[in-house]
Every structure is written in C-alpha cells, then in structure tokens.
Design an enzyme around this catalytic site. Structure first.
Site, PDB file in Angstrom:
ATOM      1  CG  ASP A  12      -1.679   1.123   1.393  1.00 20.57           C
ATOM      2  OD1 ASP A  12      -2.739   1.479   0.819  1.00 20.57           O
ATOM      3  OD2 ASP A  12      -1.266   2.142   2.115  1.00 20.57           O
TER       4      ASP A  12
ATOM      5  CG  ASP B   1      -3.710   3.824  -3.152  1.00 20.67           C
ATOM      6  OD1 ASP B   1      -4.371   2.999  -3.376  1.00 20.67           O
ATOM      7  OD2 ASP B   1      -3.847   4.613  -2.219  1.00 20.67           O
ATOM      8  CD  GLU B   2      -5.305  -0.453  -0.704  1.00 18.56           C
ATOM      9  OE1 GLU B   2      -5.388  -1.005   0.480  1.00 18.56           O
ATOM     10  OE2 GLU B   2      -6.492  -0.405  -1.080  1.00 18.56           O
TER      11      GLU B   2
END
Length: 414
Positions: A13, A109-110
């Site tokens: 993350d 974003d993960e």
C-alpha cells in the site's frame, strides 16, 4: 523467517499516494502540509489525498477544501494529475512483477503479490524481500510503501490496514493463527468491508470488536445480511481461498460513466445533452473492447446535498447493443419515467450483461446498420485526431460536458 506449505502473500500500500507523487515531483514541499484537491470553483473542492503532515493538522480525505484550509491556512493545495498517478501506479506494478508473476492490482495504490513460488530466488527471508520491494519503490518513485504479509489476501489486507500502517518501518508479518493476538481487539468499524451503517447495526447486536464479530455464530449474521453476513464473518476469521490473480480485473462486468454537473440542471433538454454525452463515451469504450451490453442502467442525483433525492434504475434490452443512439433511447425512457422534475446535479449511465460483439442480431424494422456505420466513422476520427475532434452539435451547447470531460481522467484533470 521462512514458511513451508503456506502461501506467502503481501498487500503493498502506498502512503497518501496522490500527495506522495506530488511531493516526489516537488521536493520543495517535502516538509510542508500538502493536499491534492479538486477545483473549488466547480463545487468539487474535495480533499483526495493528504500527506501525513497535513493529517497532523486534522485534515482528512474527502472533507471540503475550505474546511481543510481553516484547519491549516498554510496548506499547499495541488490540483490532481490523474495521468501522472496512473503512470506511477504502472511503474510500481512493474517493480512488483520483477519479484513475481502473481501481482494483482487492488486499487491504484494497493497491490497484492504472491511470492510463494519465487521467495527462494531472493533469499527466503519474507521480510527482507518485502523490504527490498519497499526500498525500490522509494528509490524509483519517491513513495513510501507499507506492507502487510500473511497467508492469504484477507489477512494480508487486515495486517496492512490495522498494523503495518501504524508501525515504524511499515512492514509486518501476521500469522493467520495470531489474529486473536493482533487483530481481534480492534474496533469492528476498522475492519475492511464494514461501513458506518453496518457498524451501527453491529453495535446494536452487541458486537464492537473484530474478535466479537469473529466469534458470533455465522448463522446469526447470515440471517441479518445474507451472503454479506458470511463475508464479514469470514473476513474477521481470516478465511480467504481466493488466489492472487493478475487477470482478476481483466473481464469487465459493467462499463459505465458518471459525473457531477458544474451547476444545477433544471431543463430536460440540458439533461438530455449530458446523457447523450455519457452514452457516447460508454458505447465508444464498449466498442473498443469488442463488447455489447443487454442491460442499460441510469442514475440521477438531486441538487440538494443535505436531503439527497434521485433514482437508479435499469432496463433490459431486447438485444445486446453498443450503438450509441440505441442506448441513448433506452436511457431517455428511464429518465422520463422516473425524473421528478427537480433540479439535477449528478448523472450516470452504464451498460452491463456484457457479451462479445462478434455476432449481433439484425433488425428488419430499424436501420441499425446505418447507426453502426456512423459510430464506426466517429470512432475512427477520434482515434486519429483526438476525443473532441468530432462532436454532436448538442455537445457544443451550454449544457454540453464532452469538451471539459475530455481533459480529465476519472473526473479529474490529467
């Protein structure tokens, strides 16, 4: 640390992703409170990302920009650059893919990565390998990544959200049989998949921690929420059999688009213009993917933000289609059937029940082929000269949004 006969999965993350990208691109703001926010003049001045320094002032994601500025007058405000964020996300994906071919994007974003089969290539130390990934992301993008490591995706996600993000170093390995030690004492509202409404219902049921949820009879939860009850029980107990699959998001079930209007739209003709723009966009995307849809959905939101109004309805078509005017005709039927004649601020259109466009039904009563030919010519012109190189005349009226939207990705400026 080594594992035998267990999967080794991590959720990577990125901390305050949009804000971190902007700080990496603008080193002069390294030690300043920075946020990424929309355009306040178009009533979209919402905080999309806040750096850790800004968060110390109480600035939070999704709050209004004016509220954030009251908390922190020295706030550095950056307009979102979605193209840059997507490029950075793709770079991070490629970094992970150099460690394993099992990388699954969960969001921009993960990312999940399964290094079970490749761990031995990098030294067998799980934390050392993840630290290497973390260091490479920092070196190549300037972004600080956190990682939760465990045996499956659910426990890796829980580990990242509830432990890794809160500790120095940002990396933690969570043994599945240690959920009771590290996770179960956390508030149930902190668990992935629990919204504020469900949290209130759980409180009424006497369930306040993740551990209490995990130890609640599953039939009690299923009786109240059906399948969702089973899902949250499995999550609390760290049960997940789904593999890390690079192609998880490759097969779309829905192609849709929506937007918040720059002002209240009160006239039917204005709303029709926007609906046609949206139909044009989703049908073009559907054709690009070689698909058709047999269910048309339309959503509408009222202008009163304190007292939300509107509807979301769908309509089954006689035959699958990706023809703009056919979808638009269905959308108009939904719109006029359900619109309460109140001002409109949000609109959305979607096609679902997707199938291949290789074969389609010919009509004896409509000149569908002519409409297909028009769509094809417009697609070819846009492919060659740009999205707004050819537009319907209605898009050039005061209600048209096609030109403005062409300058954006995901509703934000490129």
């Amino acid at each position: 640390m080594t594992q035998k006969n267990k999967s080794t999965i991590a959720l990577i993350d990125m901390q305050s992703f949009y804000a971190s990208v902007e700080k990496a691109a603008n080193p002069e703001y390294k030690d300043k409170p920075l946020v990424v926010a929309g355009d306040p003049e178009r009533r979209s001045g919402i905080i999309l990302a806040a750096c850790p320094i800004a968060k110390k002032y109480g600035v939070t994601t999704a709050e209004a920009l004016w509220q954030a500025l009251q908390k922190c007058p020295d706030l550095v405000v950056m307009r979102p650059r979605m193209e840059k964020y997507l490029e950075t996300s793709m770079l991070i994906t490629k970094i992970l893919e150099s460690y394993s071919d099992l990388v699954e994007p969960y969001s921009i974003d993960e990312l999940f990565i399964d290094i079970t089969g490749t761990l031995h290539l990098f030294g067998n130390s799980i934390k050392a390998v993840i630290k290497s990934i973390q260091d490479r992301i920092m070196m190549e993008t300037g972004i600080y990544a956190r990682a939760g490591i465990s045996e499956n995706k659910v426990t890796a996600k829980l580990c990242c959200d509830l432990i890794s993000k809160k500790i120095d170093g940002g990396i933690f390995y969570l043994e599945k049989d240690e959920l009771n030690k590290h996770i179960w004492d956390k508030p149930v509202g902190d668990m992935w998949g629990i919204g504020s409404r469900m949290q209130k219902h759980l409180y009424v049921m006497g369930i306040r921690t993740i551990g209490e949820l995990a130890n609640t009879p599953v039939k009690r939860l299923q009786k109240k929420w059906g399948v969702n009850g089973l899902v949250i029980w499995r999550t609390a107990n760290g049960i997940d059999d789904s593999p890390v699959t690079p192609t998880t998001h490759a097969h779309q079930k829905v192609i849709g688009n929506g937007m918040t209007l720059p002002r209240d739209f009160r006239e039917a003709w204005e709303i029709e213009v926007v609906l046609l723009d949206l139909c044009s966009q989703i049908c073009r995307r559907t054709r690009e993917k070689g698909l058709m849809g047999s269910v048309v959905s339309m959503g509408l939101g009222g202008a009163d933000w304190d007292h939300p109004t509107g509807f979301s309805r769908q309509m089954k078509l006689l035959d699958p289609t990706n023809v703009t005017l056919d979808v638009y005709a269905a959308v108009k039927k939904i719109f006029y059937k359900h619109w309460d004649r109140q001002p409109v601020r949000r609109l959305s259109v979607a096609l679902s029940n997707l199938s291949s466009a290789d074969t389609y039904q010919l009509s004896l009563f409509e000149d569908t082929e002519k409409k297909r030919a028009i769509d094809k010519v417009m697609d070819e012109i846009k492919d060659r000269f740009g999205e707004i190189s050819i537009l319907r005349a209605s898009s050039l009226t005061t209600a048209g949004q096609a030109i403005d939207r062409a300058a954006k990705i995901g509703g934000h400026y490129k």
